[in-house]
Design an enzyme around this catalytic site. Sequence first.
Site, mmCIF file in Angstrom:
data_model
loop_
_atom_site.group_PDB
_atom_site.id
_atom_site.type_symbol
_atom_site.label_atom_id
_atom_site.label_comp_id
_atom_site.label_asym_id
_atom_site.label_seq_id
_atom_site.Cartn_x
_atom_site.Cartn_y
_atom_site.Cartn_z
ATOM 1 N N LYS A 1 0.821 -1.215 0.000
ATOM 2 C CA LYS A 1 0.000 0.000 0.000
ATOM 3 C C LYS A 1 0.852 1.261 0.000
ATOM 4 O O LYS A 1 0.481 2.255 -0.626
ATOM 5 C CB LYS A 1 -0.958 0.006 1.190
ATOM 6 C CG LYS A 1 -0.291 0.157 2.546
ATOM 7 C CD LYS A 1 -1.320 0.242 3.655
ATOM 8 C CE LYS A 1 -0.653 0.364 5.006
ATOM 9 N NZ LYS A 1 0.181 1.559 5.141
ATOM 10 N N THR A 2 2.003 1.231 0.688
ATOM 11 C CA THR A 2 2.875 2.407 0.697
ATOM 12 C C THR A 2 3.391 2.696 -0.703
ATOM 13 O O THR A 2 3.483 3.855 -1.123
ATOM 14 C CB THR A 2 4.060 2.181 1.663
ATOM 15 O OG1 THR A 2 3.552 1.864 2.953
ATOM 16 C CG2 THR A 2 4.919 3.427 1.751
ATOM 17 N N GLN B 1 -7.066 -4.458 10.054
ATOM 18 C CA GLN B 1 -5.969 -3.983 10.899
ATOM 19 C C GLN B 1 -6.378 -2.762 11.725
ATOM 20 O O GLN B 1 -5.531 -1.972 12.141
ATOM 21 C CB GLN B 1 -4.745 -3.657 10.044
ATOM 22 C CG GLN B 1 -4.181 -4.877 9.331
ATOM 23 C CD GLN B 1 -2.894 -4.578 8.578
ATOM 24 O OE1 GLN B 1 -1.874 -4.257 9.182
ATOM 25 N NE2 GLN B 1 -2.939 -4.687 7.264
ATOM 26 N N ARG C 1 2.943 -9.775 10.839
ATOM 27 C CA ARG C 1 4.252 -9.085 10.906
ATOM 28 C C ARG C 1 5.369 -10.036 10.467
ATOM 29 O O ARG C 1 6.481 -9.604 10.161
ATOM 30 C CB ARG C 1 4.572 -8.607 12.337
ATOM 31 C CG ARG C 1 3.643 -7.587 12.973
ATOM 32 C CD ARG C 1 3.305 -6.422 12.095
ATOM 33 N NE ARG C 1 2.078 -6.662 11.369
ATOM 34 C CZ ARG C 1 1.728 -6.012 10.268
ATOM 35 N NH1 ARG C 1 2.516 -5.094 9.755
ATOM 36 N NH2 ARG C 1 0.589 -6.280 9.660
ATOM 37 N N ASP D 1 -3.351 7.722 4.476
ATOM 38 C CA ASP D 1 -2.871 6.375 4.769
ATOM 39 C C ASP D 1 -3.547 5.864 6.043
ATOM 40 O O ASP D 1 -3.932 6.656 6.914
ATOM 41 C CB ASP D 1 -1.346 6.427 4.945
ATOM 42 C CG ASP D 1 -0.713 5.050 4.986
ATOM 43 O OD1 ASP D 1 -1.389 4.069 4.607
ATOM 44 O OD2 ASP D 1 0.460 4.948 5.382
ATOM 45 N N GLU D 2 -3.679 4.542 6.175
ATOM 46 C CA GLU D 2 -4.239 3.908 7.383
ATOM 47 C C GLU D 2 -5.571 4.554 7.779
ATOM 48 O O GLU D 2 -5.797 4.924 8.932
ATOM 49 C CB GLU D 2 -3.234 4.013 8.552
ATOM 50 C CG GLU D 2 -1.858 3.472 8.265
ATOM 51 C CD GLU D 2 -1.786 1.950 8.240
ATOM 52 O OE1 GLU D 2 -2.852 1.317 8.223
ATOM 53 O OE2 GLU D 2 -0.670 1.416 8.232
#
Length: 774
Positions: free
Chosen positions: A33-34, A256, A614, A225-226
Amino acid sequence: MKPFLDHLNEAQKAPVLHKDGPLMVIAGAGSGKTRVLTYRIAHLMHQDVDAFNILALTFTNKAAREMKKRIAELVGTSETKNLWMGTFHSVFARLLRYDGDKLGYPSNFTIYDTQDSQRLIASIIKEMGLDKDIYKYKQIQNRISSYKNSLITVKAYFQNPELMEADAMAKRPRLGDIYQEYVDRCFKSGAMDFDDLLLRTNELLTRFPDVLLKYQDRFRYILVDEYQDTNHSQYLIVKALSDRYQNICVVGDDAQSIYSFRGANITNILNFQRDYDDVAVYRLEQNYRSTKNIVNAANAIIAKNKNQLEKVVWTANDEGSKIKLHRSPTDAEEGRFVAGSIFENKMQQQLPNNHFAVLYRTNSQSRSIEDALRKRDIPYRIYGGLSFYQRKEIKDVLSYLRLVINPKDEEALKRVINFPARGIGQTTIDRLTVAANQYGKSIFEIIENLDKLDLKINSGTQRKLEDFVNMIKSFQIMNENADAFTLAEHVARKSGILLEFKKDGTPEGIARMENIEELLNGIKDFVEGQKELADAKGDLTEFLEDVALATDMDKDTSDDDRVALMTIHLAKGLEFPYVYIVGMEEDLFPSAMSMNTRSELEEERRLFYVALTRAEKQAYLTYTQNRYRWGKLIDAEPSRFLEEIDEKYIDNLTPVDNYRFKPLISSDIFGEVDKSRLRQQKPTNGTPPSTGRPSPDQLRKLRKIRPNLGEPSVRTQEDIPELSVGTKVNHTRFGKGEVIKLEGAGNDKKAEIRFERGDVKKLLLRFAKLEVLN
């Protein structure tokens, strides 16, 4: 189409090429996504969108820096400098520097961190004469913070009978008065706390339509973002700014969303399509981070949640190893297993320490892990501990610097007015505080006008107060021309702080000197770094804002070869080849405080999903049979989340071989056994009195059924191994070693053993768990 777009897969390319209108990118864990955000901004700039018209909002400064660096590589450094990119708090602090004067705030307002806010609230509670055991300043600060993030201002609070009644029922009827006084004192000090940066931005955009219009016209393309982590206040700002052109791109993953405890509202992302017309929805479902086993196991877990956006995360990576599941008798043994496993993986595969992370639900779980890592000489770093900028000596220097910028900052002034000691006592400070409240002035202004006020302060103390004010004013004059580093170095010396710690001479004093030196080094680096930015000056105001908004996760630890220890909440956005998730037990994970409603339980499940995703190569899940909680050893039950993973993804390192009955009632209800009565019982039929302990034969039989019975394991004479000096042995806890000395006889026989780690231990052989190797 630009060549750099070739670095994207088709799913990533689609949202990057979508130029106008609202769009939502649902991005699974590890799906890039980044990269999508970065390339979308770069592509907009290639499409002749002015960098000044792009606003990108992130949740960490580190993420913003990394994105800017990547964009600069794609479109060049010069134009990248013109982007408005950063965290919500840093971007809107910048906006308030420009237009906050319309709300009555100076452009050089101070930003209070959590510690500053708590100190001020504690002072207010004391001045009001309230019971500090009922009005606990940390709880009050949390309450006020939640009010602000929900846009419940002081006025809104007093117009809401339900809130007032709830606080009255909690025996805190004066909470509203504390809230009012706290807001007034912050305003008088020219200060905002973290929550004010969002609350006042909302106020500015609501009260002044011309200001809103200016920023709507400026920020024609907005990227967030997020988005699942936004709270109500952040949501409203983004909605207002994007309303005119509606060129808004939000990226996030509802799976998330784990920050409801600090106000994050998952409905912001779930309802995004209701807020905007003709929303384009894109899904990033390919995970580039983890193995198939990890991805499939994580999917199985999150599938149990009912409230979620539709997506199917997959990966083309290798199958990978199964997730390792380990059971330990106690939390100390759990720590030893984790440390031993890290040590073994490191040695076998020649891996650095920073390839490993240990994640836990609560900070208190780190102790047993730390103990075990220390004994293995494995370096580690705890994230989320005391920040460098929260250390006493650093706060002292920063308080002087804050006063240079904003002499009305009462919390900074109270901290340093008598440090180093200059003979200004607490009684004097209390009189100055009362006078400041009485006249509606700052303490600094009161001191400036002491000759006009009758405060019953003796002439000697008055001279000391005047000297203090003159010193701050001399720093202010220097600040007009000096950069942040030059001024900070001068302040550290002239204030007497460096001399104070130098005189100390203790190891603690030397460490504090070194920390101040590190602070000055950091300021120097900051000044040099600001030279690269288009509209930056590298002055003290910019540095203090950067410090106030810094987080523990913003530090660059790429060169820090240590095992990472952190709560799962702090791990979000990070990745490690090897991840250990410890404490997989009911009432711990999921937390006992998060199982009252389905929404709470689903957030705990999302937290487990974040923890598992993670891991890149290998994930370990550990739990204990017994754990110390509040100083008591309690029975632990495996987490329900473990049952939600299909067995085909699990490699159980400690399968349960034997049935173990778990009582349905507590033995506590029967009270204590009266042992004095037991001792009075006489043996019958010549049977020797019971010692309450199984015989050696009984113990051997019982251990075949329950290997862990009896701690420590007692050996009979014939069980004690034959040892001599030079015998190689292995101990379950200390590892391999060599016998260097023997003494005693029979049940008192002891062996002195030098272990491979360098430790020398003297062990009583009838208790020692030793295996002879040669």
